[in-house]
Design an enzyme around this catalytic site. Structure first.
Site, mmCIF file in Angstrom:
data_model
loop_
_atom_site.group_PDB
_atom_site.id
_atom_site.type_symbol
_atom_site.label_atom_id
_atom_site.label_comp_id
_atom_site.label_asym_id
_atom_site.label_seq_id
_atom_site.Cartn_x
_atom_site.Cartn_y
_atom_site.Cartn_z
ATOM 1 C CE LYS A 115 -4.464 -1.640 1.425
ATOM 2 N NZ LYS A 115 -5.599 -1.530 2.336
ATOM 3 C CE LYS A 197 -5.763 -8.752 -2.410
ATOM 4 N NZ LYS A 197 -5.907 -8.103 -1.094
ATOM 5 C CE LYS A 200 -12.990 -4.473 0.156
ATOM 6 N NZ LYS A 200 -11.901 -4.213 1.106
HETATM 7 P P1 TYM Z 1 -10.435 -6.645 3.208
HETATM 8 O O1 TYM Z 1 -11.546 -5.675 3.375
HETATM 9 O O2 TYM Z 1 -9.320 -6.294 2.300
HETATM 10 O O3 TYM Z 1 -11.010 -8.036 2.715
HETATM 11 C C1 TYM Z 1 -12.087 -8.677 3.390
HETATM 12 C C2 TYM Z 1 -11.858 -10.169 3.415
HETATM 13 O O4 TYM Z 1 -11.775 -10.685 2.086
HETATM 14 C C3 TYM Z 1 -10.589 -11.455 1.945
HETATM 15 N N1 TYM Z 1 -10.118 -11.301 0.559
HETATM 16 C C4 TYM Z 1 -9.904 -12.325 -0.294
HETATM 17 N N2 TYM Z 1 -9.999 -13.647 -0.139
HETATM 18 C C5 TYM Z 1 -9.706 -14.414 -1.215
HETATM 19 N N3 TYM Z 1 -9.304 -13.900 -2.407
HETATM 20 C C6 TYM Z 1 -9.196 -12.568 -2.608
HETATM 21 N N4 TYM Z 1 -8.817 -12.081 -3.772
HETATM 22 C C7 TYM Z 1 -9.489 -11.711 -1.504
HETATM 23 N N5 TYM Z 1 -9.480 -10.366 -1.352
HETATM 24 C C8 TYM Z 1 -9.856 -10.138 -0.074
HETATM 25 C C9 TYM Z 1 -9.618 -10.869 2.943
HETATM 26 O O5 TYM Z 1 -8.605 -11.784 3.277
HETATM 27 C C10 TYM Z 1 -10.538 -10.560 4.100
HETATM 28 O O6 TYM Z 1 -10.749 -11.712 4.898
HETATM 29 N N6 TYM Z 1 -7.763 -5.986 7.362
HETATM 30 C C11 TYM Z 1 -8.932 -6.650 6.808
HETATM 31 C C12 TYM Z 1 -10.217 -6.231 7.492
HETATM 32 C C13 TYM Z 1 -10.171 -6.405 8.966
HETATM 33 C C14 TYM Z 1 -10.208 -7.634 9.655
HETATM 34 C C15 TYM Z 1 -10.148 -7.289 11.046
HETATM 35 C C16 TYM Z 1 -10.285 -8.981 9.264
HETATM 36 C C17 TYM Z 1 -10.109 -5.400 9.872
HETATM 37 N N7 TYM Z 1 -10.099 -5.935 11.119
HETATM 38 C C18 TYM Z 1 -10.172 -8.271 12.026
HETATM 39 C C19 TYM Z 1 -10.301 -9.951 10.265
HETATM 40 C C20 TYM Z 1 -10.242 -9.600 11.621
HETATM 41 C C21 TYM Z 1 -9.039 -6.277 5.343
HETATM 42 O O7 TYM Z 1 -8.497 -5.317 4.897
HETATM 43 O O8 TYM Z 1 -9.871 -7.072 4.634
#
Ligand code: TYM
Length: 331
Positions: A115, A197, A200
């Site tokens: 990032k 990957k 979004k």
């Molecule tokens: P975020 O918002 O980027 O993504 C949400 C969830 O989707 C999963 N993910 C994927 N899984 C498979 N293939 C992909 N291409 C893919 N893109 C995203 C992510 O692994 C995630 O599980 N930091 C986290 C949000 C968060 C969080 C937490 C998660 C904040 N606090 C506490 C767990 C526990 C995040 O940015 O996810």
């Protein structure tokens, strides 16, 4: 643990439209945890502002993410669904945990490195300490299990290290959580660049399939997906594009990789891509319909947020008091 139940926590950032990567890697798994678990699912708006957000968009996506949770099968009666910034203990514990998280550990986080490269004009302190806030989210609720995609594994390992460090410094306080990473769908790849990957925040709209895309868009995007010059539907490291499509098709159709290879043997990529597009569009149709119904009812979503925050706040408050006592604050 919450009472006598194992506790599940996860969150998604409202930082863009949610993709089938978010769906298959995380959200779809959230509803697997039945009544024998205490579950908390949160919309991580505090995390989202580590990258600049347009205020009106952030607000809109916060409602949308919450509505999607419900449309994907979570029920507000059985799961605690809330918005991170509505429970101030998240920021409070994040500060405390910052003081038990090492500069070197944060510097090694690959998401921070990625990032920072992408947002070179805005490498803010929040982006750097992001994992301490994520650790706070998880540790506040005595979480045992965290369903996430593969890209969050490193943050989860750091959360475990922070919990262990705190417990060793004082005495047993935090539950050391485990990840629940569904190996079949832990990393869905971009349709345009199948070695990275699906994200979004990708600017290339054709690389990403959103949960709320129309059927026509989904089919068009899969038709354009990058594959290879061969024409054999086979899973393998040398075929990242086709393997990614097979992974997606397997998740939506319930077929095995062998069944898929057999189904398309002797047929071209065109047939295969169309079948994947249709399976995804049809699989997501009920989610889209339910989402449309929910998003039109803001009052209902606000009620869910409010009662979710109250419930979460109750548990979070208890943990914060415990932590502050251990540290030596006068409370
Ligand atoms: P975020 O918002 O980027 O993504 C949400 C969830 O989707 C999963 N993910 C994927 N899984 C498979 N293939 C992909 N291409 C893919 N893109 C995203 C992510 O692994 C995630 O599980 N930091 C986290 C949000 C968060 C969080 C937490 C998660 C904040 N606090 C506490 C767990 C526990 C995040 O940015 O996810």
């Amino acid at each position: 643990m919450t009472g006598d139940k194992r506790t599940v926590f996860s969150a998604v950032q409202p930082s863009g439209n949610l993709t089938i990567g978010n769906y298959l890697g995380a959200i779809k798994n959230f509803s697997r945890f039945g009544e024998e678990y205490k579950t908390f699912f949160c919309v991580a708006d505090l995390h989202a502002i580590t990258v600049r957000q347009i205020p009106a968009e952030l607000r809109k996506r916060t409602y949308e993410t919450l509505a999607l949770y419900i449309a994907c099968g979570l029920s507000p009666e059985k799961n605690t669904i809330f918005v991170q910034s509505h429970v101030p203990e998240h920021t409070e514990l994040a500060w405390l945990l910052n003081c038990y998280t090492m500069f070197g550990e944060l510097s090694r986080m690959t998401q921070f490195k990625d990032k920072s490269a992408k947002h070179a004009q805005n490498i803010n302190a929040g982006l750097f300490t992001y994992p301490a806030l994520m650790a706070a989210d998880i540790l506040l609720y005595g979480t045992d299990i965290v369903p996430v995609g593969l890209d969050q594994k490193q943050h989860l390992e750091l959360t475990r290290d922070i919990a262990i460090r705190f417990n060793q410094t004082y005495s047993d306080t935090f539950t050391v959580p485990e990840g629940y990473i569904s190996t079949d769908t832990m990393k869905i790849m971009s349709l345009a660049e199948p070695t990275s990957k699906m994200s979004k925040s990708d600017e290339n709209q054709n690389a990403v399939v959103y949960i709320l895309d129309t059927k026509d868009d989904i089919i068009r995007k899969f038709k354009r997906a990058v594959t290879d010059s061969d024409s054999v539907v086979r899973y393998g490291e040398d075929k990242p594009g086709i393997s990614n499509l097979m992974t997606i098709y397997r998740a939506f159709s319930g077929k095995t990789l062998e069944e898929i290879e057999r189904e398309f043997s002797g047929r071209g990529y065109g047939d295969f891509k169309l079948a994947v597009g249709e399976a995804v569009a049809d699989g997501l149709a009920p989610v889209r319909d339910e989402f449309a119904r929910l998003i039109a009812d803001k009052r209902y979503l606000e009620d869910v947020m409010k009662s979710g925050a109250e419930e979460a706040h109750y548990y979070a408050r208890r943990m914060i008091s415990k932590v502050k006592k251990k540290i030596g604050f006068v409370i």
